[in-house]
Motif scaffolding. Structure first.
Motif, PDB file in Angstrom:
ATOM      1  N   SER A 225     -19.422 -29.808  18.915  1.00 34.83           N
ATOM      2  CA  SER A 225     -18.397 -27.709  19.550  1.00 34.83           C
ATOM      3  C   SER A 225     -17.558 -28.575  20.117  1.00 34.83           C
ATOM      4  O   SER A 225     -16.615 -29.554  19.584  1.00 34.83           O
ATOM      5  CB  SER A 225     -19.604 -27.826  20.847  1.00 34.83           C
ATOM      6  N   ILE A 226     -17.103 -27.723  20.077  1.00 36.85           N
ATOM      7  CA  ILE A 226     -15.639 -27.829  20.673  1.00 36.85           C
ATOM      8  C   ILE A 226     -15.959 -26.931  22.411  1.00 36.85           C
ATOM      9  O   ILE A 226     -16.585 -26.416  22.933  1.00 36.85           O
ATOM     10  CB  ILE A 226     -14.456 -27.121  20.086  1.00 36.85           C
TER      11      ILE A 226
ATOM     12  N   LYS B  88      -7.027 -24.177  18.170  1.00 33.98           N
ATOM     13  CA  LYS B  88      -7.229 -23.953  17.007  1.00 33.98           C
ATOM     14  C   LYS B  88      -5.843 -24.699  16.217  1.00 33.98           C
ATOM     15  O   LYS B  88      -5.817 -25.805  14.942  1.00 33.98           O
ATOM     16  CB  LYS B  88      -6.093 -22.438  16.211  1.00 33.98           C
TER      17      LYS B  88
ATOM     18  N   LEU C  57     -15.091 -29.521  12.667  1.00 37.62           N
ATOM     19  CA  LEU C  57     -14.394 -28.328  12.815  1.00 37.62           C
ATOM     20  C   LEU C  57     -13.410 -27.912  12.042  1.00 37.62           C
ATOM     21  O   LEU C  57     -13.485 -26.400  12.616  1.00 37.62           O
ATOM     22  CB  LEU C  57     -12.903 -29.985  13.468  1.00 37.62           C
TER      23      LEU C  57
ATOM     24  N   GLN D 172     -15.246 -25.102  10.771  1.00 37.57           N
ATOM     25  CA  GLN D 172     -15.883 -23.740  11.224  1.00 37.57           C
ATOM     26  C   GLN D 172     -15.145 -23.339  12.250  1.00 37.57           C
ATOM     27  O   GLN D 172     -15.168 -22.018  12.783  1.00 37.57           O
ATOM     28  CB  GLN D 172     -17.443 -24.488  11.001  1.00 37.57           C
ATOM     29  N   TRP D 173     -14.919 -24.243  13.373  1.00 39.64           N
ATOM     30  CA  TRP D 173     -14.336 -23.584  14.591  1.00 39.64           C
ATOM     31  C   TRP D 173     -12.268 -22.242  14.628  1.00 39.64           C
ATOM     32  O   TRP D 173     -11.963 -21.892  15.053  1.00 39.64           O
ATOM     33  CB  TRP D 173     -14.023 -24.248  15.410  1.00 39.64           C
TER      34      TRP D 173
ATOM     35  N   ALA E 201     -13.091 -19.638  13.121  1.00 40.33           N
ATOM     36  CA  ALA E 201     -14.203 -18.752  14.243  1.00 40.33           C
ATOM     37  C   ALA E 201     -12.759 -18.386  15.642  1.00 40.33           C
ATOM     38  O   ALA E 201     -13.213 -17.487  16.209  1.00 40.33           O
ATOM     39  CB  ALA E 201     -15.450 -19.477  14.778  1.00 40.33           C
ATOM     40  N   LEU E 202     -12.112 -18.756  16.189  1.00 38.28           N
ATOM     41  CA  LEU E 202     -11.124 -19.327  17.191  1.00 38.28           C
ATOM     42  C   LEU E 202     -10.163 -17.664  16.710  1.00 38.28           C
ATOM     43  O   LEU E 202      -9.759 -17.184  15.162  1.00 38.28           O
ATOM     44  CB  LEU E 202      -9.773 -19.834  17.275  1.00 38.28           C
TER      45      LEU E 202
END
Length: 197
Positions: free
Chosen positions: A143-144, A158, A190, A192-193, A196-197
């Motif tokens: 996660s982040i 990002k 990462l 994918q994040w 998503a952001l």
């Protein structure tokens, strides 16, 4: 080289001690960290903050005073240590060293590299010490860090993830909460994040 970790407070914030023959570095001393740190250091060298959130810096002032060691904090987050912006009653602490950007220090014969990864906070950083990366609330295992807090920035996060994805050296990754991971393991998930952001 020895690494000690103890989750602290209601947020279970990981406080780390990196111990070498020359002495110890204390990373992110949160709520309730004072007695544990004092029991596990014999020659403390410095306190290192990954960022300015209260659960990572709560014990800064007491340890800075009692151990007589310098405090390092990212420059952009220093106001959180001094002004208590969330009104939680934290005892203010004043950094001895304001870390700017990607900065390198030698502390007790150890190379300490700050990597600036803003997003979770303006000064949010990872700290590389002797082949170990302490990521604070930037990257966790799987996660982040959240970007919906005051002073957070999804756009900055990002960009920070993209920067982290360019790391070419694998090493153990020790986050501010939860279990350890590795750089390459987190680089795998990462992207994918970023989407998503």
């Amino acid at each position: 080289m020895q690494l000690l970790c103890q989750p602290m407070g209601s947020y279970q914030t990981n406080c780390y001690i990196v111990a070498s023959p020359q002495g110890e570095l204390i990373i992110d001393p949160g709520m309730g960290a004072i007695s544990w740190v004092k029991e596990n250091v014999s020659n403390p060298l410095a306190i290192l903050n990954t960022h300015g959130h209260f659960d990572h810096v709560w014990s800064n002032h007491a340890l800075q005073t009692e151990l007589n060691v310098p405090l390092y904090c990212p420059k952009e987050d220093a106001f959180m240590l001094q002004d208590d912006p969330f009104g939680l009653g934290i005892t203010p602490s004043v950094p001895d060293v304001l870390v700017e950007g990607d900065a390198v220090f030698e502390i007790g014969g150890m190379k300490v590299q700050y990597w600036h990864f803003p997003g979770h906070t303006p000064g949010c950083s990872a700290i590389e010490v002797e082949g170990m990366l302490f990521t604070g609330d930037f990257v966790f295992a799987g996660s982040i860090g959240r970007v919906d807090f005051p002073f957070s920035s999804p756009e900055a996060m990002k960009k920070s993830i993209v920067k982290f994805l360019k790391f070419q050296t694998d090493m153990p990754l020790y986050p501010g909460h939860g279990e350890a991971s590795t750089v390459t393991r987190e680089q795998y998930t990462l992207p994918q994040w970023v989407m998503a952001l």
